[in-house]
Design a protein around this motif. Sequence first.
Motif, short mmCIF file in Angstrom:
data_model
loop_
_atom_site.label_atom_id
_atom_site.label_comp_id
_atom_site.label_asym_id
_atom_site.label_seq_id
_atom_site.Cartn_x
_atom_site.Cartn_y
_atom_site.Cartn_z
N ASP A 29 0.80 -1.22 0.00
CA ASP A 29 0.00 0.00 0.00
C ASP A 29 0.83 1.27 0.00
OD1 ASP A 29 -2.60 0.47 -0.13
OD2 ASP A 29 -2.99 0.51 2.03
N GLY A 30 0.55 2.17 -0.91
CA GLY A 30 1.13 3.51 -0.85
C GLY A 30 2.59 3.60 -1.24
N GLU A 31 3.18 2.52 -1.75
CA GLU A 31 4.61 2.56 -2.02
C GLU A 31 4.95 3.31 -3.31
OE1 GLU A 31 6.62 -1.04 0.45
OE2 GLU A 31 5.92 -1.56 -1.55
N VAL A 32 6.21 3.75 -3.36
CA VAL A 32 6.72 4.43 -4.54
C VAL A 32 7.77 3.54 -5.20
CG1 VAL A 32 6.28 6.75 -3.63
CG2 VAL A 32 8.46 5.63 -3.13
N ASP A 35 10.82 2.54 -3.22
CA ASP A 35 10.63 1.47 -2.23
C ASP A 35 10.88 0.11 -2.86
OD1 ASP A 35 9.75 2.96 0.08
OD2 ASP A 35 7.85 3.31 -0.95
N ARG A 77 4.51 7.09 -7.55
CA ARG A 77 3.78 6.08 -6.77
C ARG A 77 3.44 4.87 -7.62
NH1 ARG A 77 -0.73 8.87 -3.19
NH2 ARG A 77 -0.81 6.75 -2.35
#
Lengths: 260, 633
Positions: A29-32, A35, A77
Amino acid sequence: MTAYDARFRVWRGDAEGGSLRDFTVEVHDGEVVLDIVHRIQATQASDLAVRWNCKAGKCGSCSAEVNGRPRLMCMTRMSVFARDETVTITPLRAFPVVRDLVTDVSFNYAKAREVPAFVPPEGVAAGAYRMQQVDVERSQEFRKCIECFLCQDTCHVVRDHEENKAAFAGPRFLMRVAELDMHPLDAAAEAGLDRKRAAQEEHGLGYCNITKCCTEVCPEGIRITDNALIPLKERAVDRKYDPLVWLGSRIRRRSDSDPR
Amino acid sequence: MAQVERQQWDVVVVGAGGAGLRAAIEARERGARTAVICKSLFGKAHTVMAEGGIAASMGNVNDHDNWQVHFRDTMRGGKFLNQWRMAELHAKEAPDRVWELETWGALFDRTPDGRISQRNFGGHEYPRLAHVGDRTGLELIRTLQQKIVQLQQEDFKEYGDHEARLKVFQECTVTRVLKDGARVSGTFCYERESGRFFVLEAPAVVLATGGIGKSFKTTSNSWEYTGDGHALALLAGAPLLNMEFVQFHPTGMVWPPSVKGILVTESVRGDGGVLRNSEGERFMFDYVPDVFKEKYAESEEEGDRWYEDPDHNRRPPELLPRDEVARAINSEVKAGRGSPHGGVFLDVSTRMPAERIKRRLPSMYHQFKELADVDITAEPMEVGPTCHYVMGGIAVDSDTAATVGVPGLFAAGEVAGGMHGSNRLGGNSLSDLLVFGRRAGLHAAGYASEGGARPVVSQEQIDAAAAEALAPFHAAEGAENPYTLHQELQTTMNDLVGIIRREAEMAEALERLAALRVRAARAGVEGHRQFNPGWHLALDLRNMLLVSECVARAALERTESRGGHTREDRPAMEREWRPVNLLCRPVDPPPADPAADRIVLVRTRTEPIRPDLLALFEKEELAKYLAEEELCE
């Protein structure tokens, strides 16, 4: 949203050559994108070379090309990609590869040295500088630059024309000239330095044909073309000698909130 | 025998953030041939992350401000543990350091009469922070970077070589400060790009490497913050001071997980943002400690009036020093009044118009929009504490920035201890970098020019340093993965020596650190020396483990709560601890067994505060801080 496995293709190699390698990596969730590159490092390829620092879009270190587009990996993202899409990461194309995603950006540091520094006004002591907010704002916009060099990478004057590099400073450093030229207290003229002419004659301003690619990739949203390069062109030469300036003044768009 | 290139310089500055660059400029302007060496590209240092501003009592917005008021605020913020002479020099010299930046091309935001604008911040009595929107650190770095380029342009004119007298070795790491007897003789370094070793020989070395945050899981710090300078000083024999004091910034992002810890500037509160819990309450009014009771508003109405009329109202408690706000948020979350993702709400959307938010806080607007899908002009942010800054650091002489007991070694900026006592005020970091960066450069150049024989770098030291650096390539079967070790270290420090501390947990942390040291001795990496992040991390682990041991050991020793050191089992600030400094000294000679302790703690007494500085405070206020015997003196 739950974790899923994404397919990545990451360019690996060095100055001698290299190729795209496939990786399957878990995404949360929410990673770029950065990451995911870090996860590849920690679990699959500990020696994968990548530059990064702040991971918050403030330092401009993690520049790369994601699916062919110059971007900061920390500000890209994963949610902008479809889950079944393969994400391809390659190093900045305009600069020589050092290793994997790391390129030799010394071109930019060489160009920075060619722009004469701020000239302090004579007879104004430290602490006695007086400037109006409205006057400093023009240069302040350009000083938001985080030197990610995405504009330098995307500018087609040098992207596909290595031979132009000697004569062309690139959008970032032409913008630096504009910044100094618009500084309310810069005393270059008094010191016998014509920044506008230097932009044209020494930094290759004439090569720029205002296609605005630099503005499009700027992660800080600086209006490099409209607010720095075109005004610099306008000030550099009489407009009748540069049809592109005339054209630019016709098609220029500035944001509504921008009072300038 | 390792064949390495040797270069001769007068001063070597390790680190190219605000302190390092300011030190280098000063040393070069004083005539020293100066080398700067930094892990990242030139201009990318962690200083760019500083958002709010530079504290300096220029009095541009409120002319009641002066250095004495700034000094008082700094001492109060640090709970009187500050090395008072540093706080004095800092308060006196900060305005000159800011004005000087303007002569180098910096463009700060302006007041209506054209001077440098100043904003409110936690713990500062008057609007004091010179700023550029919320990207002040970037302006600072860029200005110093461009000043260095200007000096190089001068040298090019004179010598035909930009780097004749000032050179930046970017993307290089120092693994050892080298010595000739007791004196500094240079640094052992490697180039990250190629893995090539080299030695910079110099009689004076300035450490300006920043902080230690990467030893903690939730942090606002970048990868560079691995405590390199702290460890280099210890390994060279110089002690560290009060390492238990680690600042947890109250407002880091908490969601989504990948951005957890990223900083949300204190300017949000300085400009009017308020903190609320899940019940919508402005809870900070319940957390004003006794020592600050008279200085903060008791009602929301009074706090709100203060923004317009600060002379007749008291400031809202959202602007208490960071340690107080961080603890309050922690307590609210623990009491079950947190936000959905384990923080609290920071709201600016109901406090000012959207246009003003975008103008005053552009990076925050951008950061939340891009990374969290939150529009801060329309909804509140979710925030929680994040490891941000270490007040402890290398023990230094206040005036010269010289370290203790190692001639030729200097330290400035976050890596140096003392200035901020037990807690740093926002905005006092950037000014610290400039004031003490300049002083370190000045005195390092002076020391280097004293004459006499240059210190010698022996081949034995080079061979030992090279062997140490290459060890991760020779790990035997079953080598440890440095990334795994790093994650375990971060979890240990975050969970056991974090914002709220307990005796048993800190003791356990020390045991776990010893076990990690044993495993780190077996850390191994794949590939070769060319730009190999696994190798770089394996080398940085030594530093992180050493510094973490200092933090845990000092925190266990100090049986009170003060500033950035909060103990659940010792919740009160104890006046008897006020004059106590805890020094971390290296065990000498270093033990061969990696499980053995690396650090011994030594208690020293702080120097008595000069009477004219004490006289700046009311007697009643001093009675809250100073130990009984200090009051008698």
